[in-house]
Design a protein around this motif. Structure first.
Motif, mmCIF file in Angstrom:
data_model
loop_
_atom_site.group_PDB
_atom_site.id
_atom_site.type_symbol
_atom_site.label_atom_id
_atom_site.label_comp_id
_atom_site.label_asym_id
_atom_site.label_seq_id
_atom_site.Cartn_x
_atom_site.Cartn_y
_atom_site.Cartn_z
ATOM 1 N N SER A 57 36.664 14.849 34.877
ATOM 2 C CA SER A 57 36.059 14.467 33.394
ATOM 3 C C SER A 57 35.639 14.847 32.245
ATOM 4 C CB SER A 57 34.154 13.802 34.346
ATOM 5 O OG SER A 57 34.321 15.065 35.036
ATOM 6 N N THR A 58 35.795 14.868 31.075
ATOM 7 C CA THR A 58 35.984 15.684 29.652
ATOM 8 C C THR A 58 34.117 15.549 29.608
ATOM 9 O OG1 THR A 58 37.209 14.449 29.105
ATOM 10 C CG2 THR A 58 37.437 16.415 29.455
ATOM 11 N N SER A 59 33.375 16.566 29.680
ATOM 12 C CA SER A 59 32.397 16.148 29.604
ATOM 13 C C SER A 59 31.589 16.365 27.485
ATOM 14 C CB SER A 59 30.854 17.028 29.600
ATOM 15 O OG SER A 59 30.967 18.397 29.351
ATOM 16 N N THR A 60 31.259 15.123 27.212
ATOM 17 C CA THR A 60 30.989 14.995 25.351
ATOM 18 C C THR A 60 29.929 14.504 24.996
ATOM 19 O OG1 THR A 60 31.830 12.949 25.026
ATOM 20 C CG2 THR A 60 33.261 13.837 25.375
ATOM 21 N N VAL A 61 29.775 15.335 24.070
ATOM 22 C CA VAL A 61 28.238 14.871 23.278
ATOM 23 C C VAL A 61 27.576 14.496 22.056
ATOM 24 C CG1 VAL A 61 25.794 16.108 23.068
ATOM 25 C CG2 VAL A 61 27.340 16.524 25.168
ATOM 26 N N PHE A 62 27.018 13.595 21.949
ATOM 27 C CA PHE A 62 27.346 12.319 20.678
ATOM 28 C C PHE A 62 26.014 13.018 19.860
ATOM 29 C CE2 PHE A 62 25.777 9.265 17.841
ATOM 30 C CZ PHE A 62 26.691 8.548 17.269
ATOM 31 N N VAL A 63 26.267 13.934 19.073
ATOM 32 C CA VAL A 63 24.921 14.007 17.561
ATOM 33 C C VAL A 63 25.215 13.039 16.403
ATOM 34 C CG1 VAL A 63 27.329 15.773 16.985
ATOM 35 C CG2 VAL A 63 24.097 16.475 16.927
ATOM 36 N N ARG A 64 24.000 12.975 15.480
ATOM 37 C CA ARG A 64 23.941 12.285 14.722
ATOM 38 C C ARG A 64 22.781 12.919 13.466
ATOM 39 N NH1 ARG A 64 21.340 7.736 13.066
ATOM 40 N NH2 ARG A 64 20.269 7.897 15.099
ATOM 41 N N SER A 65 23.382 13.541 12.541
ATOM 42 C CA SER A 65 22.478 14.502 11.536
ATOM 43 C C SER A 65 22.907 13.724 10.078
ATOM 44 C CB SER A 65 22.827 15.596 11.471
ATOM 45 O OG SER A 65 22.838 16.965 10.889
ATOM 46 N N PRO A 66 22.214 14.247 9.327
ATOM 47 C CA PRO A 66 21.744 14.276 8.002
ATOM 48 C C PRO A 66 23.232 14.995 7.124
ATOM 49 C CG PRO A 66 19.941 14.325 8.513
ATOM 50 C CD PRO A 66 20.194 14.403 9.515
ATOM 51 N N GLN A 67 23.228 16.098 7.899
ATOM 52 C CA GLN A 67 23.750 17.202 7.459
ATOM 53 C C GLN A 67 25.349 17.395 7.994
ATOM 54 O OE1 GLN A 67 20.424 18.973 8.084
ATOM 55 N NE2 GLN A 67 20.130 18.256 6.088
ATOM 56 N N LEU A 68 25.805 16.299 8.759
ATOM 57 C CA LEU A 68 26.980 16.306 9.555
ATOM 58 C C LEU A 68 27.958 17.609 8.639
ATOM 59 C CD1 LEU A 68 27.080 14.202 11.995
ATOM 60 C CD2 LEU A 68 28.575 13.141 10.547
ATOM 61 N N ALA A 69 28.381 17.270 7.957
ATOM 62 C CA ALA A 69 29.533 18.025 6.808
ATOM 63 C C ALA A 69 29.396 19.666 8.098
ATOM 64 C CB ALA A 69 30.020 17.848 5.861
ATOM 65 N N LYS A 70 28.172 19.858 7.446
ATOM 66 C CA LYS A 70 27.439 21.344 7.592
ATOM 67 C C LYS A 70 27.821 21.516 9.131
ATOM 68 C CE LYS A 70 23.886 24.377 6.476
ATOM 69 N NZ LYS A 70 22.701 23.893 5.557
ATOM 70 N N LEU A 71 27.340 20.039 9.815
ATOM 71 C CA LEU A 71 27.375 21.343 11.283
ATOM 72 C C LEU A 71 28.219 20.624 12.081
ATOM 73 C CD1 LEU A 71 25.604 20.817 13.884
ATOM 74 C CD2 LEU A 71 24.623 18.591 14.000
ATOM 75 N N GLU A 72 29.387 19.833 11.750
ATOM 76 C CA GLU A 72 31.053 19.875 11.864
ATOM 77 C C GLU A 72 31.474 21.378 12.025
ATOM 78 O OE1 GLU A 72 32.602 15.964 10.685
ATOM 79 O OE2 GLU A 72 35.075 17.599 11.508
ATOM 80 N N ALA A 73 31.563 22.152 11.000
ATOM 81 C CA ALA A 73 32.140 23.101 10.108
ATOM 82 C C ALA A 73 31.384 24.106 11.480
ATOM 83 C CB ALA A 73 31.817 23.306 8.967
#
Lengths: 309, 253
Positions: A219-235
Motif C-alpha cells: 500500500s502506497t500511502s497518499t495524502v490529499f491536500v487543498r490550498s489557495p496557493q496550490l501551485a506554490k505548495l506543489e512546487a
C-alpha cells in the motif's frame, strides 16, 4: 500446523488451484486472502479431505486429513454456516457430530454455551438468522477442542456486532496456541484480524508472510491536500522530492505523512484548507497485486488451456 | 457402533421419516381396508390378498430411504459428515443399516397390521397363517421393504438430488417394470428378471391370482423359486448400493 505442497485441483478445463504451496503456523491467525474464485474454498475443502487434489498434498501436523483418527479433535472447520438440515435442532445437529467422534454429549452443551446459543438449542436450525447459524457453525468447529481451525469467509453477511465477535473469537483461539486459518476476499478485514497472510489469485500463490509487511509493501500511502496557493505548495513539495498528482481542487501527495506536508506548507506560508490521509488504498494495492494473475489468465486463457492438456 | 448411533440421531431428528412411516402405514392399511370391505363370493379373501397393497408402503419407504441420503446433499450435511468421519464407506454402510432395518421393521408392522385388520373385519374368512407360503405372504413384506430401502439408498447416492432419485425409483418400480411386458414375445421374459417383479414373486409366490384382482407379476413365468427371488432382489439392491458407495468415494463431496 497446516502444510500444503504443490497442491493442484483441476475441474475439467479449469485449473482452480495451481501448484500451491504454503504453511500455516500455530499460535497466530493466518489470513487466506484472494479475490472471489481464487480457489480459497477449494483449497480448504482439500485440506478437509472433501475434495481430492489432482496433484500435490496437504497435511495437518504431518498427516493427511483422511489419516486422522476422530478428526474433529484435530481440525475444526466452519466452511458454510448453512450446512445444516433446516428441520433439525441445533442441539441434535451438534449431538450427531459429537457422537461421530465419540465426544461426550456434555461437550455439546459446553460449546452451545460458548457461542451463546443455549437458549435456542432446541429450536430448528432452519429458522436461525445468518449470525446464529454462523455461531452454530463455530460451535460445531469447536466440538472436539481442535488445535487447528479453518474458517471460510466467516464474516460474510454478518452485522458489525457479529463481525467484531468473530474477529475477537478467532484472535483468542490463536492466542491459546491454536492454528487458525481464515479465508476472506476483504483485505481490510484481514488487516484487522490476521497476523500472517497467504495471498492467492487464480489458484496461484502471490505472497506469504506477515500481514503488516504485506500491507506496508503493497500500500502506497497518499495524502490529499487543498490550498489557495496550490501551485506554490506543489512546487515546494516536488522540491522536497514527493511525487505529486493534481486531483480536482487539490493534490495527491505520495510517500509523505500529513505532518510533513503541514510543515512544508507552513515553511512557505501557504494556507491549507484540507489535509487528509487517504485510506482504502489497501483494496487497490491488493488488486494491483492480483491483477497480474487475473489478466494473465483472461488474456491468455485460450492459449494456456491447450498447453495444459 | 458410534456411526450407527449418528445415523439414528440424524434420521429421527428430522420429520420426514416420521411422516413417511405414517403415510406408508396409512396408505397400505387404508387400501387393504377397502379391498377387504369389498371382498365377497366373487373375490374370496385369502392370506395373500391381505398383502396386495404392500406396494404402496414400499414406494413411500423407498422415498424415505432416498431422502435420507439426498437431503444430506441438498443441505450440505454430507460434507459435515465426511469432515467428521472421512471413512465414507463406513458412513454409508451405517446409514444403510439404520435406514434399511427401519424399513424392514416398518414393513413387518404394516404387513401384520393389514392382516390383522382383515381378520377383524372378516372374522369368518379363513385368514389363519398356517403354511410356509402364508408366512412368506405376510412376513415377506418386511424383507422386501428392507431390500427396497437399500436399492433406494444406492440410487440416492448416485443421483444425489431428491427429485431425480425419487422419480427414478417410482418410474422404475411402478411403470418401467410393468411396461416392459408390452414388448412382444421377449417382454414377459425380461419381466421375470426385473427386481421389483421378482420381489413381488417372493411375496406372492406361485399361487394364481385370486378373483379379479391381479397381484404384481401375474402372468409372468418366473424362473426362480420365491426364496431365490428374494436373494436376487437383495443382490440387485446391494449391487446398486456398492456402486453408489464406490462412486461417492471417488467423487468430491
Amino acid at each position: 500446523m497446516i502444510e500444503a505442497v504443490q497442491l493442484t485441483k483441476r475441474y475439467g478445463q479449469t485449473l482452480a488451484v495451481d501448484n500451491l504451496s504454503f504453511t500455516v503456523q500455530p499460535g497466530r491467525v493466518t489470513g487466506f486472502l484472494g479475490p472471489n474464485g481464487a480457489g480459497k474454498s477449494t483449497t480448504m475443502r482439500m485440506i478437509l479431505g472433501l475434495d481430492n487434489p489432482t496433484a500435490g498434498s496437504v497435511r495437518i501436523d504431518g498427516r493427511t486429513y483422511r489419516e486422522l483418527d476422530r478428526p474433529l479433535r484435530t481440525v475444526g472447520a466452519l466452511m458454510d454456516a448453512k450446512w445444516l438440515h433446516p428441520n433439525r435442532s441445533a442441539y441434535s445437529h451438534l449431538l450427531w457430530l459429537a457422537r461421530s467422534n465419540r465426544l461426550p454429549a456434555r461437550r455439546v452443551n459446553e460449546v452451545l454455551d460458548l457461542v451463546g446459543l443455549t437458549a435456542v438449542a432446541k429450536r430448528r436450525a432452519g429458522g436461525f438468522s445468518l449470525g446464529m447459524s454462523q455461531r452454530l457453525g463455530i460451535a460445531a468447529a469447536l466440538l472436539g477442542d481442535p488445535g487447528v481451525l479453518l474458517f471460510d469467509e466467516p464474516v460474510n453477511g454478518l452485522d458489525p456486532e457479529g463481525i467484531v465477535w468473530i474477529r475477537r473469537f478467532m484472535q483468542s483461539l490463536a492466542a491459546e496456541g491454536r492454528t487458525v486459518l481464515v479465508s476472506s476476499h476483504l483485505l481490510s478485514e484481514m488487516a484487522l484480524t490476521a497476523e500472517d497472510l497467504v495471498v492467492i489469485g487464480r489458484g496461484r500463490l502471490i505472497s506469504q508472510g506477515s500481514a503488516a509487511e504485506f500491507i506496508e509493501r503493497s500500500s502506497t500511502s497518499t495524502v490529499f491536500v487543498r490550498s489557495p496557493q496550490l501551485a506554490k505548495l506543489e512546487a515546494a513539495l516536488v522540491d522536497k522530492g514527493f511525487p505529486v498528482v493534481t486531483e480536482g481542487e487539490g493534490l495527491q501527495v505520495s510517500g509523505a505523512r500529513t505532518e510533513v506536508i503541514g510543515d512544508v506548507a507552513a515553511a512557505i506560508g501557504a494556507v491549507v484548507h484540507e489535509l487528509s490521509p487517504q485510506r482504502g488504498s489497501l483494496e487497490q494495492a491488493f488488486m494491483r497485486l492480483t491483477e497480474d494473475s487475473v489478466e494473465y489468465h483472461t488474456g491468455l486463457g485460450d492459449a494456456v488451456v491447450p498447453e495444459g492438456k | 457402533m458410534a456411526l450407527l448411533d449418528v445415523e439414528r440421531i440424524k434420521l429421527f431428528s428430522t420429520r420426514a421419516p416420521w411422516w413417511c412411516m405414517v403415510l406408508a402405514a396409512a396408505l397400505t392399511v387404508g387400501f387393504t381396508v377397502l379391498l377387504v370391505a369389498n371382498a365377497g363370493t366373487t373375490f374370496p379373501l385369502a392370506v395373500s390378498t391381505t398383502q396386495f397393497a404392500y406396494n404402496f408402503g414400499l414406494m413411500v419407504v423407498m422415498v424415505m430411504a432416498a431422502l435420507a441420503i439426498t437431503t444430506e446433499y441438498r443441505f450440505g450435511t454430507i460434507k459435515s459428515t465426511f469432515q467428521a468421519v472421512p471413512n465414507r464407506t463406513a458412513v454409508l454402510v451405517s446409514k444403510t443399516v439404520v435406514v434399511a432395518l427401519l424399513a424392514g421393521v416398518v414393513g413387518e408392522i404394516i404387513a401384520f397390521a393389514c392382516w390383522g385388520v382383515a381378520r377383524l373385519m372378516k372374522p369368518d374368512a379363513d385368514l389363519a397363517i398356517r403354511t410356509a407360503s402364508d408366512w412368506r405372504n405376510v412376513a415377506g413384506v418386511g424383507p422386501v421393504y428392507f431390500g427396497g430401502a437399500i436399492l433406494a439408498l444406492g440410487v440416492g447416492m448416485l443421483i444425489r438430488q431428491t427429485a431425480g432419485a425419487v422419480s427414478i425409483i417410482l418410474v422404475w418400480s411402478l411403470l418401467a417394470e410393468s411396461l416392459v411386458g408390452l414388448v412382444p414375445t421377449i417382454g414377459v421374459k425380461i419381466q421375470a428378471w426385473l427386481p421389483f417383479n421378482v420381489a413381488g414373486h417372493f411375496v406372492n409366490g406361485d399361487e394364481p391370482a385370486t378373483g379379479g384382482v391381479q397381484g404384481r407379476g401375474a402372468g409372468i413365468d418366473f424362473a426362480m423359486s420365491p426364496w431365490v427371488s428374494l436373494l436376487y432382489f437383495m443382490g440387485v439392491a446391494v449391487a446398486l448400493l456398492v456402486i453408489g458407495i464406490v462412486v461417492v468415494n471417488k467423487r468430491d463431496a
